[in-house]
Design a protein around this motif. Structure first.
Motif, PDB file in Angstrom:
ATOM      1  N   GLU A  28       0.836  -1.190   0.000  1.00 15.72           N
ATOM      2  CA  GLU A  28       0.000   0.000   0.000  1.00 15.72           C
ATOM      3  C   GLU A  28       0.877   1.248   0.000  1.00 15.72           C
ATOM      4  O   GLU A  28       1.811   1.363   0.797  1.00 15.72           O
ATOM      5  CB  GLU A  28      -0.901  -0.001   1.238  1.00 15.72           C
ATOM      6  N   LEU A  29       0.565   2.185  -0.883  1.00 12.72           N
ATOM      7  CA  LEU A  29       1.277   3.453  -0.929  1.00 12.72           C
ATOM      8  C   LEU A  29       0.664   4.399   0.099  1.00 12.72           C
ATOM      9  O   LEU A  29      -0.552   4.502   0.205  1.00 12.72           O
ATOM     10  CB  LEU A  29       1.192   4.059  -2.322  1.00 12.72           C
ATOM     11  N   ARG A  30       1.522   5.088   0.856  1.00 16.04           N
ATOM     12  CA  ARG A  30       1.028   6.068   1.819  1.00 16.04           C
ATOM     13  C   ARG A  30       1.636   7.433   1.519  1.00 16.04           C
ATOM     14  O   ARG A  30       2.818   7.539   1.173  1.00 16.04           O
ATOM     15  CB  ARG A  30       1.360   5.649   3.249  1.00 16.04           C
ATOM     16  N   LEU A  31       0.808   8.475   1.668  1.00 12.53           N
ATOM     17  CA  LEU A  31       1.223   9.839   1.390  1.00 12.53           C
ATOM     18  C   LEU A  31       0.718  10.753   2.495  1.00 12.53           C
ATOM     19  O   LEU A  31      -0.352  10.511   3.071  1.00 12.53           O
ATOM     20  CB  LEU A  31       0.670  10.318   0.043  1.00 12.53           C
ATOM     21  N   PRO A  32       1.453  11.848   2.781  1.00  9.94           N
ATOM     22  CA  PRO A  32       0.968  12.818   3.763  1.00  9.94           C
ATOM     23  C   PRO A  32       0.022  13.817   3.116  1.00  9.94           C
ATOM     24  O   PRO A  32       0.212  14.222   1.970  1.00  9.94           O
ATOM     25  CB  PRO A  32       2.261  13.500   4.238  1.00  9.94           C
ATOM     26  N   VAL A  33      -1.017  14.213   3.823  1.00 10.40           N
ATOM     27  CA  VAL A  33      -1.984  15.161   3.295  1.00 10.40           C
ATOM     28  C   VAL A  33      -1.367  16.556   3.259  1.00 10.40           C
ATOM     29  O   VAL A  33      -0.567  16.941   4.113  1.00 10.40           O
ATOM     30  CB  VAL A  33      -3.270  15.156   4.145  1.00 10.40           C
ATOM     31  N   GLY A  34      -1.709  17.310   2.229  1.00 10.28           N
ATOM     32  CA  GLY A  34      -1.277  18.699   2.129  1.00 10.28           C
ATOM     33  C   GLY A  34       0.158  18.903   1.695  1.00 10.28           C
ATOM     34  O   GLY A  34       0.646  20.035   1.693  1.00 10.28           O
ATOM     35  N   LYS A  35       0.862  17.833   1.308  1.00 10.08           N
ATOM     36  CA  LYS A  35       2.260  17.938   0.885  1.00 10.08           C
ATOM     37  C   LYS A  35       2.379  17.578  -0.587  1.00 10.08           C
ATOM     38  O   LYS A  35       1.921  16.511  -1.009  1.00 10.08           O
ATOM     39  CB  LYS A  35       3.151  17.004   1.719  1.00 10.08           C
ATOM     40  N   PRO A  36       3.000  18.446  -1.420  1.00 11.96           N
ATOM     41  CA  PRO A  36       3.148  18.118  -2.840  1.00 11.96           C
ATOM     42  C   PRO A  36       4.068  16.919  -3.054  1.00 11.96           C
ATOM     43  O   PRO A  36       5.088  16.779  -2.375  1.00 11.96           O
ATOM     44  CB  PRO A  36       3.731  19.394  -3.446  1.00 11.96           C
ATOM     45  N   VAL A  37       3.693  16.081  -3.988  1.00 16.25           N
ATOM     46  CA  VAL A  37       4.432  14.855  -4.273  1.00 16.25           C
ATOM     47  C   VAL A  37       4.654  14.754  -5.772  1.00 16.25           C
ATOM     48  O   VAL A  37       3.728  14.970  -6.558  1.00 16.25           O
ATOM     49  CB  VAL A  37       3.659  13.613  -3.775  1.00 16.25           C
ATOM     50  N   LYS A  38       5.879  14.434  -6.160  1.00 17.39           N
ATOM     51  CA  LYS A  38       6.195  14.162  -7.564  1.00 17.39           C
ATOM     52  C   LYS A  38       6.311  12.652  -7.725  1.00 17.39           C
ATOM     53  O   LYS A  38       7.193  12.024  -7.142  1.00 17.39           O
ATOM     54  CB  LYS A  38       7.496  14.839  -7.989  1.00 17.39           C
TER      55      LYS A  38
END
Length: 267
Positions: free
Chosen positions: A170-180
């Motif tokens: 599962e991929l996890r990302l932080p909210v409100g942070k730009p991701v490339k």
């Protein structure tokens, strides 16, 4: 007369279907509301053209219907009509292209503070690579792919030693942070698509494509492959979980055993 009425019903029915249709896009979960706006502009332009053409056909069928004794006029050219059609068509096409070009420029212009992550597609699963403590991703090459190096990282690259490898998870990302998102395929064409993000891009073997986004709300969203990639294509799915920054950092600390250096170390 019956054909003309059928065409009118088709035009009005199409508009009514759009207004009451339950099949509409999912709620957005990223900064790409511009994508929605562009789709809506394109929809209204093409929709108006569709209704106008169908109603014009209905008018012509009724107005110039066969009647005994009526003779058709032969007029192979009408420059005035051709200029009008060319001009209106040109304006319509420009109106559809201009917003798309504007959004595309934003789509590929990555903010300087965006965090690089890597998404790797292969038949038929998703794998991910996240930067470790140094905040940098190491180099990778498909020619390095092996049983103990499934993503093909370069073993002598110091930037890749602390990269976190998530294979088929599962991929996890932080909210409100730009991701490339750097997109790579190690076998055939794939397409990384999260409907709620309104962001998708082909993954072509031998090259690295990318897009960027900023998740705007927490939650778990489905990842789809939007490019036919073989018999297992319908099952090539995954999930991305958007978390608060505190939750994301806590999760990252738990991944210390999943660094490239640990996973590739001899037993």
């Amino acid at each position: 007369m019956a054909v003309a009425l059928i065409l009118v019903v088709v035009a009005l029915g199409s508009v009514l279907f759009h207004l009451v249709s339950p099949w509409w896009w999912t709620p957005i979960a990223s900064n790409w509301r511009f994508i929605d706006d562009t789709i809506i502009i394109t929809f209204w332009i093409t929709g108006l053209v569709f209704v106008a053409v169908v109603l014009f056909m209905a008018y012509c069928i009724y107005r110039f219907r066969h009647e005994k004794g009526r003779t058709a006029a032969y007029e192979p050219e009408n420059k005035r009509l051709e200029w009008w059609l060319t001009g209106v068509t040109g304006v319509g096409v420009a109106a559809m292209l201009a917003p798309g070009l504007f959004v595309w420029n934003q789509f590929i212009t990555v903010p300087e503070d965006a965090t690089d992550i890597e998404v790797v597609g292969q038949q038929w699963q998703w794998s991910y690579r996240l930067p470790g403590a140094d905040g940098k991703l190491g180099m990778a090459d498909t020619r390095n792919v092996s049983a103990d190096n499934p993503l093909g990282l370069k073993r002598d690259d110091p930037n890749g030693q602390d990269d976190i490898i998530i294979e088929g998870g599962e991929l996890r990302l932080p909210v409100g942070k730009p991701v490339k998102a750097l997109l790579r395929s190690i076998d055939v064409l794939h397409n990384f698509y999260v409907p709620e993000f309104r962001a998708k891009m082909d993954m072509v073997p031998g090259q690295v494509s990318y897009f960027w986004l900023t998740p705007t709300r927490t939650g778990t969203f489905e990842i789809l492959c939007a490019e036919l990639c073989g018999v297992g294509h319908p099952h090539m799915r995954g999930t991305v979980m958007v978390q608060t920054e505190q939750e994301y950092l806590a999760w990252m600390q738990e991944q210390s055993e999943r660094t490239f250096a640990r996973l590739s170390a001899p037993d």
